[in-house]
Write an enzyme that holds these catalytic residues in place. Structure first.
Site, PDB file in Angstrom:
ATOM      1  N   GLU A  72      -0.433   0.601   6.437  1.00  0.00           N
ATOM      2  CA  GLU A  72       0.842   0.654   6.903  1.00  0.00           C
ATOM      3  C   GLU A  72       0.939   0.770   8.339  1.00  0.00           C
ATOM      4  OE1 GLU A  72      -0.540   2.422   4.569  1.00  0.00           O
ATOM      5  OE2 GLU A  72       0.511   4.292   3.842  1.00  0.00           O
ATOM      6  N   SER A  83     -11.421   4.779   2.364  1.00  0.00           N
ATOM      7  CA  SER A  83     -12.182   6.268   2.432  1.00  0.00           C
ATOM      8  C   SER A  83     -12.576   6.410   1.072  1.00  0.00           C
ATOM      9  CB  SER A  83     -11.360   7.371   2.705  1.00  0.00           C
ATOM     10  OG  SER A  83     -10.232   7.560   1.910  1.00  0.00           O
ATOM     11  N   CYS A 119     -16.965   1.906   9.787  1.00  0.00           N
ATOM     12  CA  CYS A 119     -17.675   2.605   8.854  1.00  0.00           C
ATOM     13  C   CYS A 119     -18.982   2.498   8.786  1.00  0.00           C
ATOM     14  CB  CYS A 119     -17.203   1.823   7.615  1.00  0.00           C
ATOM     15  SG  CYS A 119     -17.280   0.365   7.456  1.00  0.00           S
ATOM     16  N   LYS A 172      -2.728  -5.432   0.428  1.00  0.00           N
ATOM     17  CA  LYS A 172      -1.902  -4.691   1.017  1.00  0.00           C
ATOM     18  C   LYS A 172      -2.766  -4.074   2.078  1.00  0.00           C
ATOM     19  CE  LYS A 172      -1.720   0.036   0.653  1.00  0.00           C
ATOM     20  NZ  LYS A 172      -1.422   0.021   1.998  1.00  0.00           N
ATOM     21  N   PRO A 173      -2.354  -4.222   3.511  1.00  0.00           N
ATOM     22  CA  PRO A 173      -2.885  -3.564   4.442  1.00  0.00           C
ATOM     23  C   PRO A 173      -2.565  -2.276   4.758  1.00  0.00           C
ATOM     24  CG  PRO A 173      -1.056  -5.275   5.082  1.00  0.00           C
ATOM     25  CD  PRO A 173      -1.221  -5.236   3.630  1.00  0.00           C
ATOM     26  N   ALA A 190      -6.599  -2.618   2.073  1.00  0.00           N
ATOM     27  CA  ALA A 190      -7.355  -2.529   3.431  1.00  0.00           C
ATOM     28  C   ALA A 190      -6.968  -1.462   4.082  1.00  0.00           C
ATOM     29  CB  ALA A 190      -7.311  -3.940   3.987  1.00  0.00           C
ATOM     30  N   PRO A 191      -8.079  -0.869   5.020  1.00  0.00           N
ATOM     31  CA  PRO A 191      -7.799   0.171   5.849  1.00  0.00           C
ATOM     32  C   PRO A 191      -7.430  -0.245   7.204  1.00  0.00           C
ATOM     33  CG  PRO A 191     -10.216  -0.426   6.177  1.00  0.00           C
ATOM     34  CD  PRO A 191      -9.306  -1.441   5.192  1.00  0.00           C
ATOM     35  N   TRP A 192      -7.007   0.659   8.174  1.00  0.00           N
ATOM     36  CA  TRP A 192      -6.482   0.204   9.443  1.00  0.00           C
ATOM     37  C   TRP A 192      -7.518  -0.064  10.670  1.00  0.00           C
ATOM     38  CZ3 TRP A 192      -8.769   4.059  12.121  1.00  0.00           C
ATOM     39  CH2 TRP A 192      -8.970   5.410  11.480  1.00  0.00           C
ATOM     40  N   GLU A 228     -17.595  12.455   7.251  1.00  0.00           N
ATOM     41  CA  GLU A 228     -17.069  11.371   8.043  1.00  0.00           C
ATOM     42  C   GLU A 228     -16.073  11.659   9.167  1.00  0.00           C
ATOM     43  OE1 GLU A 228     -15.038   7.906   6.061  1.00  0.00           O
ATOM     44  OE2 GLU A 228     -16.371   6.381   7.317  1.00  0.00           O
TER      45      GLU A 228
HETATM   46  P1  NAD Z   1      -7.635   5.077   3.503  1.00  0.00           P
HETATM   47  O1  NAD Z   1      -8.544   5.407   2.083  1.00  0.00           O
HETATM   48  O2  NAD Z   1      -6.883   6.426   3.562  1.00  0.00           O
HETATM   49  O3  NAD Z   1      -6.632   4.188   3.429  1.00  0.00           O
HETATM   50  C1  NAD Z   1      -7.030   2.720   3.059  1.00  0.00           C
HETATM   51  C2  NAD Z   1      -6.026   1.892   2.354  1.00  0.00           C
HETATM   52  O4  NAD Z   1      -5.687   2.828   1.036  1.00  0.00           O
HETATM   53  C3  NAD Z   1      -4.614   1.956   3.061  1.00  0.00           C
HETATM   54  O5  NAD Z   1      -4.084   0.625   3.068  1.00  0.00           O
HETATM   55  C4  NAD Z   1      -3.957   3.156   2.368  1.00  0.00           C
HETATM   56  O6  NAD Z   1      -2.450   2.846   2.349  1.00  0.00           O
HETATM   57  C5  NAD Z   1      -4.627   2.848   0.968  1.00  0.00           C
HETATM   58  N1  NAD Z   1      -4.185   3.966  -0.096  1.00  0.00           N
HETATM   59  C6  NAD Z   1      -4.031   5.478   0.310  1.00  0.00           C
HETATM   60  N2  NAD Z   1      -3.788   6.038  -0.562  1.00  0.00           N
HETATM   61  C7  NAD Z   1      -3.960   5.065  -1.779  1.00  0.00           C
HETATM   62  C8  NAD Z   1      -3.768   5.337  -3.316  1.00  0.00           C
HETATM   63  N3  NAD Z   1      -3.655   6.654  -3.629  1.00  0.00           N
HETATM   64  N4  NAD Z   1      -3.843   4.408  -3.883  1.00  0.00           N
HETATM   65  C9  NAD Z   1      -3.963   2.939  -3.560  1.00  0.00           C
HETATM   66  N5  NAD Z   1      -4.075   2.869  -2.092  1.00  0.00           N
HETATM   67  C10 NAD Z   1      -4.004   4.040  -1.177  1.00  0.00           C
HETATM   68  O7  NAD Z   1      -8.639   4.878   4.645  1.00  0.00           O
HETATM   69  P2  NAD Z   1      -8.463   4.596   6.082  1.00  0.00           P
HETATM   70  O8  NAD Z   1      -7.976   6.100   6.724  1.00  0.00           O
HETATM   71  O9  NAD Z   1      -7.159   3.584   6.291  1.00  0.00           O
HETATM   72  O10 NAD Z   1      -9.520   3.955   6.737  1.00  0.00           O
HETATM   73  C11 NAD Z   1     -10.634   4.562   7.281  1.00  0.00           C
HETATM   74  C12 NAD Z   1     -11.566   4.714   6.063  1.00  0.00           C
HETATM   75  O11 NAD Z   1     -11.972   3.274   5.604  1.00  0.00           O
HETATM   76  C13 NAD Z   1     -12.895   5.257   6.396  1.00  0.00           C
HETATM   77  O12 NAD Z   1     -13.541   6.340   5.175  1.00  0.00           O
HETATM   78  C14 NAD Z   1     -14.007   4.314   6.586  1.00  0.00           C
HETATM   79  O13 NAD Z   1     -15.344   4.518   6.438  1.00  0.00           O
HETATM   80  C15 NAD Z   1     -13.554   3.372   5.488  1.00  0.00           C
HETATM   81  N6  NAD Z   1     -13.911   1.993   5.527  1.00  0.00           N
HETATM   82  C16 NAD Z   1     -14.880   1.385   5.103  1.00  0.00           C
HETATM   83  C17 NAD Z   1     -15.497   0.120   4.950  1.00  0.00           C
HETATM   84  C18 NAD Z   1     -16.474  -0.510   4.276  1.00  0.00           C
HETATM   85  O14 NAD Z   1     -16.906  -1.835   4.566  1.00  0.00           O
HETATM   86  N7  NAD Z   1     -17.315   0.107   3.674  1.00  0.00           N
HETATM   87  C19 NAD Z   1     -14.722  -0.748   6.191  1.00  0.00           C
HETATM   88  C20 NAD Z   1     -13.871  -0.143   6.803  1.00  0.00           C
HETATM   89  C21 NAD Z   1     -13.287   1.231   6.767  1.00  0.00           C
END
Ligand code: NAD
Length: 516
Positions: free
Chosen positions: A198, A249, A304, A195-196, A169-171, A403
């Site tokens: 960090e 992302s 998002c 995994k939330p 999940a993202p932050w 984005e």
């Molecule tokens: P991110 O992709 O950087 O990180 C998301 C999660 O992935 C975090 O828990 C991170 O630790 C983990 N992660 C990072 N690298 C990884 C890897 N190599 N392997 C496995 N896990 C990994 O995204 P963010 O910056 O935390 O959140 C923002 C993004 O989330 C934006 O692009 C937003 O649009 C998207 N988002 C989408 C929705 C939806 O419903 N479509 C909802 C909320 C956020």
């Protein structure tokens, strides 16, 4: 913790609560808090002040293995529970969440910098409602009706859980994302390792603790908080994880897809967005201006589905630009815990600098109507950025295509309805969109032709437990919330009974023997 009805909470109170509550670590494995064993630490920071909240040991591969083992151990009896038993446990879960609503709101605001009114009125009640919804939905998992489709057999479909789900999940909405991941998975009889991000583990841990306290068996809901590259990739590639559900992302989603595909896993991807906001010339201008400011700035634009690209038909364009700029100027930036704050900081100083860099580059190719500044004074230590409106950017420019994930709206004019819809569809993303018109045929056409998983008419942002959320195109595939999410978290089995009791069946002649 202060009583919410007496004095207003302070960040120091909530920090003390976080330190007390999560002294045991930022993993919850088989119902117990544990520290990670990666050998590295992470500090949760209050983005409104830059103050440290909680330092914890990051999870490594061994911690993921332990969580997956706990989820695997809990699977047979949770999958074997009756829908009624799972539903009862989840109703109790919703009750515990409701009792702790204020604690959730305060921790969410502390770790994310969200105004308390947003956490209290959106994130927390939405998550409680999701829990109540899935408690009910657990009793309504349906397969196709049974029938004699071949004539000689009775066929029916069993809808079964998949096994251990690994979710990432993202932050931006940590509690809601935990809810969206955990609830349909466990309602369908799966167990889960979440995994939330960090930066924001606190409310995911509190959520999993509430599940445990409600009597959901230990091991059904586990949390590991580690770095994406280490704990995240290990979870996705884990041989005992049957499904990966990822929200984040699009770039990281591609990497997750590669790893999940290599291990042939069920995959659900909720990725980035760049939602268009299309205003036709018969729209209610005041409603569109209000909708654009709220839709662009919610959660400091770190949403998002946030309105990011407003396309406004030429007759309304100038009035829309000045109306949005004027309304943005009234939005009050400040301490997320202050009752008169509308907009908090971004999630981190790094994210604020990333957003500021997008806007700074846009100054060379577009017109900055308002915003684009880092506030000083009382806000100087926080990750704040002023509400920003950019006009006259080209459709293929970075500000329109990428984005940004901050409080930034780009506005462009269009002439014909065809052009407005074409421009709305002209990015790689397809998560959400809105159409603004008082004409029913016009609005209906936009809902048909805009390629996005959700199209609002005369509003932008609201979501509801009964309806699906998920993307088209580079915004991913699969649905969160609603009964549609069970398509992700279950697999269907065809069961076929022979009804003839005949040894030499007619169809065997296609393999041996002749027609009599
Ligand atoms: P991110 O992709 O950087 O990180 C998301 C999660 O992935 C975090 O828990 C991170 O630790 C983990 N992660 C990072 N690298 C990884 C890897 N190599 N392997 C496995 N896990 C990994 O995204 P963010 O910056 O935390 O959140 C923002 C993004 O989330 C934006 O692009 C937003 O649009 C998207 N988002 C989408 C929705 C939806 O419903 N479509 C909802 C909320 C956020």
């Amino acid at each position: 913790m202060r009583n919410p009805t007496s004095a207003a909470p302070t960040p120091a109170d909530v920090t003390a609560l976080a330190r007390e509550r999560f002294a045991g670590g930022a993993n919850l494995v088989a119902g117990r808090l544990t520290q990670g064993t990666s050998g590295r630490t992470h500090t949760v920071v209050d983005p409104a002040t830059g103050a440290d909240v909680l330092t914890y040991e990051l999870a490594g591969a061994g911690d993921v293995d332990a969580a997956v083992a706990a989820a695997r151990g809990a699977f047979p009896s949770w999958a074997g529970a009756t829908p009624g038993e799972r539903s009862d446990a989840m109703h109790r879960f919703a009750g515990v969440l409701a009792e702790r609503a204020e604690q959730f709101a305060q921790l969410e605001s502390l770790q994310c910098g969200k105004p308390l009114k947003l956490s209290r009125e959106f994130d927390v009640p939405g998550s409680i409602d999701n829990t109540a919804y899935f408690a009910g939905a657990a009793r309504h998992l349906q397969g196709q009706s049974a029938g004699e489709y071949s004539g000689d057999h009775t066929s029916y479909v069993r809808r079964e859980p998949i096994g251990v789900v690994g979710s990432i999940a993202p932050w931006n909405y940590p509690l809601q994302m935990a809810a969206w991941k955990v609830l349909p998975a466990i309602a369908a009889g799966n167990t889960i390792v979440l995994k939330p991000a960090e930066l924001t583990p606190l409310t995911s841990l509190l959520f999993a603790q509430a599940a445990s306290d409600a009597g959901i068996p230990d091991g059904v809901v586990n949390v590991v908080t580690g770095a994406g590259k280490e704990a995240g990739e290990h979870l996705v590639g884990h041989p005992d994880v049957a499904m990966t559900s990822f929200t984040g992302s699009t770039g990281v989603g591609r990497r997750v897809a590669q790893i999940a595909t290599a291990t042939v896993k069920r995959l659900h991807l909720e990725l980035g967005g760049k939602a268009p906001f299309v205003v036709f010339d018969d729209a209610d201008l005041e409603a569109a201006v209000h909708g654009a400011v709220a839709g662009a700035l919610i959660n400091s634009g770190q949403d998002c589905t946030a309105a990011t690209r407003a396309y406004v038909q030429r007759p309304l364009y100038d009035a829309f630009v000045s109306g949005v700029a004027d309304l943005m100027a009234t939005v009050r930036l400040g301490d997320p815990f202050a009752p008169d704050t509308d907009l908090g900081p971004l999630i981190s100083h790094a994210q604020r600098d990333r957003v500021a860099a997008f806007v700074d580059r846009a100054r060379s190719y577009a017109r900055l109507v308002t915003g684009g500044t880092v506030p000083g004074g009382a806000l100087k230590n926080g990750a704040y950025y002023t509400p920003t409106l950019i006009a006259d950017a080209a459709q293929d420019s970075e500000a329109v295509q990428a984005e940004i994930f901050g409080p930034v709206l780009v506005v462009l004019p269009f002439d014909s309805d065809d052009e407005g819809i074409r421009l709305a569809n002209d990015t790689p993303y397809g998560l959400a969109a809105s159409a603004w018109s008082t004409g029913v045929y016009r609005a209906n056409r936009a809902t048909r032709e805009i390629k996005a998983g959700c199209v609002w008419v005369n509003d932008h942002i609201p979501i509801i437990s009964e309806m699906p959320h998920g993307g088209y195109k580079a915004s991913g595939f699969g649905k969160d919330m609603s009964a549609y999410s069970f398509e992700e978290y279950t697999q269907v089995k065809h069961v076929m009974f022979d009804n003839t009791a005949v040894a030499a069946k007619d169809w065997h002649r296609t393999v041996f023997g002749d027609r009599p």
